[in-house]
Design a protein around this motif. Structure first.
Motif, PDB file in Angstrom:
ATOM      1  N   LEU A  84     -17.351  -2.795  33.815  1.00 46.40           N
ATOM      2  CA  LEU A  84     -16.133  -3.409  34.333  1.00 46.40           C
ATOM      3  C   LEU A  84     -14.979  -3.207  33.363  1.00 46.40           C
ATOM      4  CD1 LEU A  84     -14.573  -5.352  36.312  1.00 46.40           C
ATOM      5  CD2 LEU A  84     -15.347  -7.221  34.813  1.00 46.40           C
TER       6      LEU A  84
ATOM      7  N   LEU B   3     -24.531  -1.948  45.778  1.00 52.17           N
ATOM      8  CA  LEU B   3     -23.667  -3.094  45.503  1.00 52.17           C
ATOM      9  C   LEU B   3     -23.042  -3.596  46.795  1.00 52.17           C
ATOM     10  CD1 LEU B   3     -22.365  -4.886  43.292  1.00 52.17           C
ATOM     11  CD2 LEU B   3     -20.517  -3.184  43.165  1.00 52.17           C
TER      12      LEU B   3
ATOM     13  N   LEU C  98     -13.303  -8.204  43.151  1.00 53.10           N
ATOM     14  CA  LEU C  98     -13.860  -7.359  42.093  1.00 53.10           C
ATOM     15  C   LEU C  98     -14.577  -8.209  41.044  1.00 53.10           C
ATOM     16  CD1 LEU C  98     -13.636  -4.213  41.753  1.00 53.10           C
ATOM     17  CD2 LEU C  98     -12.158  -4.712  39.812  1.00 53.10           C
ATOM     18  N   ARG C  99     -14.016  -9.367  40.712  1.00 57.77           N
ATOM     19  CA  ARG C  99     -14.657 -10.263  39.747  1.00 57.77           C
ATOM     20  C   ARG C  99     -16.002 -10.749  40.272  1.00 57.77           C
ATOM     21  NH1 ARG C  99     -11.978 -12.852  35.700  1.00 57.77           N
ATOM     22  NH2 ARG C  99     -12.975 -14.836  36.193  1.00 57.77           N
TER      23      ARG C  99
ATOM     24  N   LEU D 106     -16.464  -0.512  37.770  1.00 61.69           N
ATOM     25  CA  LEU D 106     -15.436  -1.279  38.471  1.00 61.69           C
ATOM     26  C   LEU D 106     -14.190  -1.347  37.595  1.00 61.69           C
ATOM     27  CD1 LEU D 106     -18.053  -2.018  39.961  1.00 61.69           C
ATOM     28  CD2 LEU D 106     -17.240  -4.375  40.108  1.00 61.69           C
TER      29      LEU D 106
ATOM     30  N   ASP E 110     -10.181  -2.803  37.477  1.00 66.14           N
ATOM     31  CA  ASP E 110      -9.161  -3.668  38.061  1.00 66.14           C
ATOM     32  C   ASP E 110      -7.789  -3.198  37.592  1.00 66.14           C
ATOM     33  OD1 ASP E 110      -7.812  -5.644  39.345  1.00 66.14           O
ATOM     34  OD2 ASP E 110      -8.763  -7.320  38.312  1.00 66.14           O
TER      35      ASP E 110
ATOM     36  N   LEU F  62     -23.796  -1.698  35.680  1.00 62.77           N
ATOM     37  CA  LEU F  62     -22.455  -1.917  36.208  1.00 62.77           C
ATOM     38  C   LEU F  62     -21.492  -2.168  35.061  1.00 62.77           C
ATOM     39  CD1 LEU F  62     -21.658  -4.154  39.267  1.00 62.77           C
ATOM     40  CD2 LEU F  62     -20.375  -4.448  37.149  1.00 62.77           C
TER      41      LEU F  62
ATOM     42  N   THR G 232     -22.517   3.580  32.809  1.00 64.84           N
ATOM     43  CA  THR G 232     -23.186   2.931  33.931  1.00 64.84           C
ATOM     44  C   THR G 232     -22.996   3.750  35.195  1.00 64.84           C
ATOM     45  OG1 THR G 232     -21.175   1.643  34.319  1.00 64.84           O
ATOM     46  CG2 THR G 232     -22.915   0.613  32.990  1.00 64.84           C
TER      47      THR G 232
ATOM     48  N   SER H  86     -18.633  -8.060  40.027  1.00 69.19           N
ATOM     49  CA  SER H  86     -19.044  -7.780  38.647  1.00 69.19           C
ATOM     50  C   SER H  86     -19.751  -8.964  37.981  1.00 69.19           C
ATOM     51  CB  SER H  86     -17.823  -7.401  37.807  1.00 69.19           C
ATOM     52  OG  SER H  86     -16.937  -8.502  37.686  1.00 69.19           O
ATOM     53  N   ARG H  87     -19.936 -10.046  38.708  1.00 62.49           N
ATOM     54  CA  ARG H  87     -20.610 -11.250  38.216  1.00 62.49           C
ATOM     55  C   ARG H  87     -19.732 -12.105  37.302  1.00 62.49           C
ATOM     56  NH1 ARG H  87     -26.563 -11.994  35.404  1.00 62.49           N
ATOM     57  NH2 ARG H  87     -25.367 -11.813  33.503  1.00 62.49           N
TER      58      ARG H  87
END
Length: 280
Positions: free
Chosen positions: A94, A17, A59-60, A175, A177, A92, A171, A63-64
């Motif tokens: 989130l 990543l 971070l957003r 990630l 937040d 991944l 996963t 994570s797409r």
């Protein structure tokens, strides 16, 4: 919980990543320009910095959830924006900063939604899914809440349920937040201990945004310090966390000493009188 499966693609020497020269903006408000970061594989990476410096925005993008206006985010060597959503979701996971559960959903049902990326026309709910959900709830201390409605829970309980759902997704990259938001100090440590265990025993790569610099320095294997949308420093906490760095990033005068429990950097802010005297 069973071990995290390897990626379908053959692993390369390139970290899984990364972000390459990304410009991140909301409407016309630019948060970061030409920002590049690489997340070391099998690390517990923590992103720190002052409010509005771009931590959650980065971070957003990783994570797409936010498409860069320039540059690209790569997952396993591919532009993440061009990958099928389910393939990304199997690789991944989130935990967003603010999550809203559907009305009338139980804890077990919400955690079970973490198994969605593993479902398909030829694979429906299985005994393995059930085991993963139960184990995810046990690890986060919400097993006894399985039949409760999520909207009846306290803020701290809800946060642990969302973490359980992220764990159930199973996963290799996770990630988070601000995962300790709404939690008291005991549960903050419980959550961070769990993250460390996932990293150490299961080989997961974790990326978290944390506000508490001392928590970050204690738990991270790799630290990224942001200010104004730029990487000011990155590396192992013992290598980069100094009084000079804290003042440059946060504008805070302090001492940095060794944590008596772990030996990691411990930030001790200067006393109010000393800070007032220095400012005058």
């Amino acid at each position: 919980m069973s071990a995290v499966p390897e990626s379908d693609s053959k692993r390369s020497t390139v970290n899984r990543l990364s972000a390459e020269n990304v410009t991140l903006a909301y409407d016309r408000r630019v948060i970061a320009e030409q920002l590049s970061v690489e997340i070391p594989d099998n690390s517990f990476t923590v992103i720190v910095g002052p409010n509005a410096c771009g931590k959650s925005t980065l971070l957003r993008a990783l994570s797409r959830m936010l498409r860069p206006s320039e540059g690209r985010v790569l997952l396993d060597g591919q532009a993440i924006g061009s990958m099928p959503a389910k393939k990304v979701a199997r690789t991944l996971g989130l935990l967003p900063q603010s999550s809203v559960a559907p009305d009338g959903i139980t804890v077990a049902d919400l955690v079970g939604r973490g198994r969605y990326p593993h479902q398909g026309l030829l694979r429906q709910w299985s005994a393995q899914d059930e085991r993963v959900v139960r184990e995810s709830m046990r690890q986060t201390g919400v097993a006894e809440l399985a039949d409760r409605y999520v909207d009846e829970l306290s803020g701290g309980q809800r946060q642990r349920v969302w973490i359980a759902m992220a764990l159930a997704q199973q996963t290799p990259l996770l990630l988070l937040d601000e995962p300790t938001t709404y939690l008291d100090i005991q549960h903050q440590i419980d959550v961070l201990d769990l993250c460390a265990e996932l990293h150490e025993t299961q080989g997961r790569t974790l990326v978290a945004v944390l506000h508490d610099l001392n928590h970050a320095a204690r738990y991270a294997t790799h630290l990224i310090a942001l200010r104004g949308g730029e990487v000011i420093a990155e590396g192992a906490p013992n290598d980069i966390v100094t009084a000079e760095l804290v003042e440059a990033v946060f504008g805070l005068r302090c001492q940095v000493i060794a944590d008596p429990e772990t030996g990691t950097p411990l930030v001790v802010p200067a006393a109010r009188r000393a800070r007032v005297t220095a400012a005058s």
